[in-house]
Enzyme design. Structure first.
Site, short mmCIF file in Angstrom:
data_model
loop_
_atom_site.label_atom_id
_atom_site.label_comp_id
_atom_site.label_asym_id
_atom_site.label_seq_id
_atom_site.Cartn_x
_atom_site.Cartn_y
_atom_site.Cartn_z
N ASP A 267 0.83 -1.21 0.00
CA ASP A 267 0.00 0.00 0.00
C ASP A 267 0.86 1.26 0.00
OD1 ASP A 267 0.77 -0.73 2.64
OD2 ASP A 267 -0.80 0.52 3.51
N GLU B 16 0.32 -1.46 5.79
CA GLU B 16 1.40 -0.87 6.59
C GLU B 16 1.22 0.62 6.81
OE1 GLU B 16 5.14 1.10 7.62
OE2 GLU B 16 3.95 1.38 5.79
#
EC number: 3.5.1.14
Length: 408
Positions: free
Chosen positions: A82, A147
């Site tokens: 991400d 994350e």
């Protein structure tokens, strides 16, 4: 720096730009396309591919290159899929086009954080396999979601699962930061994120009166105490040229809430703070300090955690440690200058270290401004390609670490 024309672009750069175009931006990342991309990489490289759904819609992809000695612990190469949101109006180019300018700079969200490292892992393994290498230790590449919003539906859950235990990781590499100098920064620990909401309650009433014991007055006292602590830590950092930002505790006031109308004194007000606690801080004593600041402000002042991490670990960085010796030795052979530091923010490495696995954060980007999370995040293709060379040497060195006590 100069760059070649598009007709002669290095295949590793082309792959990097392809990955950057997958829009895995928070808060609605296209994880499915990222997983499909990684499955295709596994097929092309002849690697096994395991998909572990740690939460609904949150899949961790594991690509594995088996070693020759299954008794040895494995090497874990971790990266997240991400990326953080963008403000397109501030970008020179579409942040998901992976535009490369005439000088060779690739503009994209994730160029530094951390899709470059993901592709460097893959290309290092591809190169080593194509050269016919085999190593004693198994190499796992993990590509994890979530994350950028704390890893609570990613690595935090993964390290608790049997599939993670089955990887038998002995050492891990994860993300670092760019370094604008000739040196390369390597992170051996990181500060712990504490997100705190302080709530103050007091007497309400009409705003034309001098009301005693208001929520605002008491909240003001806590804010002053915390900001005084912030200034003390800031001065400590500035006074010591040998200290880096990760070695002190930072705090910022990030949100104020309260009130219903201009002429009504509110009964409740709150303030939110983002603390990044240095790893050498006594966590219990620091929490008591927070309690003390609230108590000193008066009755009805409390705090609660929105996020609290209390298991900071430090990975050894002395030559008696076999993992550090292999990592730093390979860097020395490449004439790389290393600057070991404590990571000032938070990465998934904290979850890996918390379960007893040493981890280093390393993004091989020197002579490069730190642009993660910034407008016009970019990376020069030459820096990226050198990173592939560097990771090729590092992976070979770490996967060749001889058997340690208890491994055979």
């Amino acid at each position: 720096m100069t760059t070649k024309g598009p007709e002669s672009e290095h295949p590793s750069v082309t792959l990097f730009r392809q990955y950057l175009r997958i829009c895995t931006v928070q808060p609605n990342p296209d994880y499915g396309s990222a997983v499909t991309f990684l499955e295709e990489r596994a097929r092309q490289l002849g690697l096994s591919c395991q998909k572990i759904e740690v939460a609904p819609g949150y899949v961790i992809t594991v690509l594995t290159w088996p070693g020759t000695n299954p008794l040895l612990h494995s090497i874990l190469l971790n990266s997240h899929t991400d990326v953080v949101p963008v403000f397109k109006e501030h970008w020179h180019h579409d942040p998901f086009e992976a535009f490369k300018d005439s000088e060779g700079y690739i503009y994209a969200r994730g160029a530094q954080d951390m899709k470059s490292v993901s592709i460097q892992y893959l290309e290092a393994v591809r190169r080593l396999k194509s050269e016919g290498h085999r190593f004693p230790r198994t190499i796992h590449m993990t590509f994890v979601p979530d994350e950028e919003v704390g890893g609570h539906k990613g690595m935090e859950l993964f390290v608790k699962r049997p599939e993670f235990q089955a990887l038998r990781a002995g050492f891990a590499l994860d993300e670092g930061l760019a370094n604008p100098t000739d040196a390369f920064t390597v992170f051996y620990s990181e500060r712990s994120p504490w997100w705190i909401r302080v709530t103050s309650t007091g007497k309400p009433g009409h705003a034309s009166r001098f009301i005693e014991d208001t929520a605002a007055e008491k909240l003001h006292k806590v804010v002053n105490s915390i900001l005084a602590f912030r200034e003390k830590e800031r001065q400590r950092l500035q006074a010591n040229p040998h200290l880096k930002e990760g070695a002190v505790t930072s705090v910022n006031l990030t949100k104020l809430e309260g009130g219903v109308a201009y002429n009504v004194v509110p009964a409740t007000m709150s303030a939110c703070f983002d603390f990044r606690v240095a790893p050498d801080v006594d966590m219990k004593a620091f929490e008591k300090q927070l309690q003390s600041w609230c108590q000193e402000a008066g009755e009805g002042v409390t705090f609660e955690f929105a996020q609290k991490f209390t298991e900071p670990r430090m990975t050894p960085t002395d030559d008696t440690d076999p993992w550090w010796a292999a990592f730093s030795g390979a860097c020395k052979e490449m004439n790389l200058t290393l600057e070991p530091e404590i990571f000032p923010a938070a990465t998934d490495s904290r979850y890996i270290r918390a379960v007893g696995i040493p981890a280093l954060g390393f993004s091989p980007m020197n002579r490069t401004p730190v642009l993660l999370h910034d407008h016009n995040e970019r990376l020069h293709e030459a820096v990226f390609l050198r990173g592939v060379d560097i990771y090729t040497r590092l992976v070979a060195a770490l996967a060749s670490v001889p058997a340690l006590p208890g491994e055979s």
